[in-house]
Design an enzyme around this catalytic site. Structure first.
Site, PDB file in Angstrom:
ATOM      1  N   CYS A   1       0.807  -1.224   0.000  1.00 12.09           N
ATOM      2  CA  CYS A   1       0.000   0.000   0.000  1.00 12.09           C
ATOM      3  C   CYS A   1       0.838   1.272   0.000  1.00 12.09           C
ATOM      4  O   CYS A   1       0.611   2.183  -0.805  1.00 12.09           O
ATOM      5  CB  CYS A   1      -1.012  -0.002   1.135  1.00 12.09           C
ATOM      6  SG  CYS A   1      -0.313   0.040   2.805  1.00 12.09           S
TER       7      CYS A   1
ATOM      8  N   HIS B   1      -5.736   2.032  -4.110  1.00 14.66           N
ATOM      9  CA  HIS B   1      -4.807   1.457  -3.150  1.00 14.66           C
ATOM     10  C   HIS B   1      -4.336   0.098  -3.642  1.00 14.66           C
ATOM     11  O   HIS B   1      -4.915  -0.478  -4.557  1.00 14.66           O
ATOM     12  CB  HIS B   1      -5.461   1.330  -1.767  1.00 14.66           C
ATOM     13  CG  HIS B   1      -6.685   0.470  -1.736  1.00 14.66           C
ATOM     14  ND1 HIS B   1      -6.808  -0.608  -0.892  1.00 14.66           N
ATOM     15  CD2 HIS B   1      -7.845   0.509  -2.441  1.00 14.66           C
ATOM     16  CE1 HIS B   1      -7.982  -1.175  -1.065  1.00 14.66           C
ATOM     17  NE2 HIS B   1      -8.639  -0.517  -2.009  1.00 14.66           N
TER      18      HIS B   1
ATOM     19  N   HIS C   1      -2.707   0.778   6.720  1.00 11.45           N
ATOM     20  CA  HIS C   1      -3.057   0.771   5.298  1.00 11.45           C
ATOM     21  C   HIS C   1      -3.296   2.202   4.845  1.00 11.45           C
ATOM     22  O   HIS C   1      -3.824   3.020   5.586  1.00 11.45           O
ATOM     23  CB  HIS C   1      -4.310  -0.083   5.060  1.00 11.45           C
ATOM     24  CG  HIS C   1      -4.604  -0.323   3.617  1.00 11.45           C
ATOM     25  ND1 HIS C   1      -3.769  -1.048   2.807  1.00 11.45           N
ATOM     26  CD2 HIS C   1      -5.631   0.086   2.836  1.00 11.45           C
ATOM     27  CE1 HIS C   1      -4.278  -1.100   1.581  1.00 11.45           C
ATOM     28  NE2 HIS C   1      -5.406  -0.417   1.575  1.00 11.45           N
TER      29      HIS C   1
END
Length: 163
Positions: free
Chosen positions: A53, A116, A104
């Site tokens: 990420c 993402h 994240h």
């Protein structure tokens, strides 16, 4: 072979759906992200061979002239806090997916969606998807006004003047 074909097909579907609803279609940010849709997830990955990420967000922002560290936690400490209602394309959005703080990160792209690198690879998700909605921690604005103008706003202004 079938997995690769499915990933490419899924990526194409996401790109087409995203393109239709994008708040900043054809911007530098949009173009950069679209080229990466469907690339596999790779823990620690920072290249088009695979991204995690924060590797994905750092890669995209590097293309826009903004240096980000390769850590979602470190990225969450940069820039200015942004309320969810004030999100604009290019803001970083953060989530607690591990149970212990920021784990994240994605890039807000407009229309309540963010790009993402997740377990399925680089994709576009909705902030209201139950999984992400319950894990949302906040957002940060890391692009200064000049960078934003070059990456996003010029296209939005042009589109508005055509309407």
């Amino acid at each position: 072979m079938l997995r690769k074909f499915t990933a490419i097909l899924l990526g194409l579907i996401v790109v087409l759906a995203f393109q239709a609803g994008s708040a900043f279609a054809d911007s530098k940010l949009d173009t950069t992200i679209h080229k990466l849709i469907g690339i596999d997830y790779d823990y620690g990955g920072t290249t088009t061979d695979g991204f995690d990420c924060s590797g994905f967000t750092a890669y995209v922002f590097k293309k826009l002239g903004v240096k980000l560290p390769h850590s979602s936690q470190a990225q969450s400490e940069m820039g200015d806090k942004v309320a969810k209602k004030d999100l604009r394309p290019g803001d970083l959005v953060f989530f607690n997916t591990s149970g212990s703080g920021v784990s994240h990160v994605g890039i807000y792209v407009g229309d309540n969606k963010f790009a993402h690198s997740a377990s399925k690879g680089v994709t576009i998700s909705d902030l209201d998807e139950k999984y992400y909605a319950t894990r949302y921690l906040g957002a940060r604005r890391v692009m200064d006004s000049d960078t934003y103008e070059k990456a996003v706003a010029e296209v939005q202004k042009a589109a508005a003047s055509k309407a």
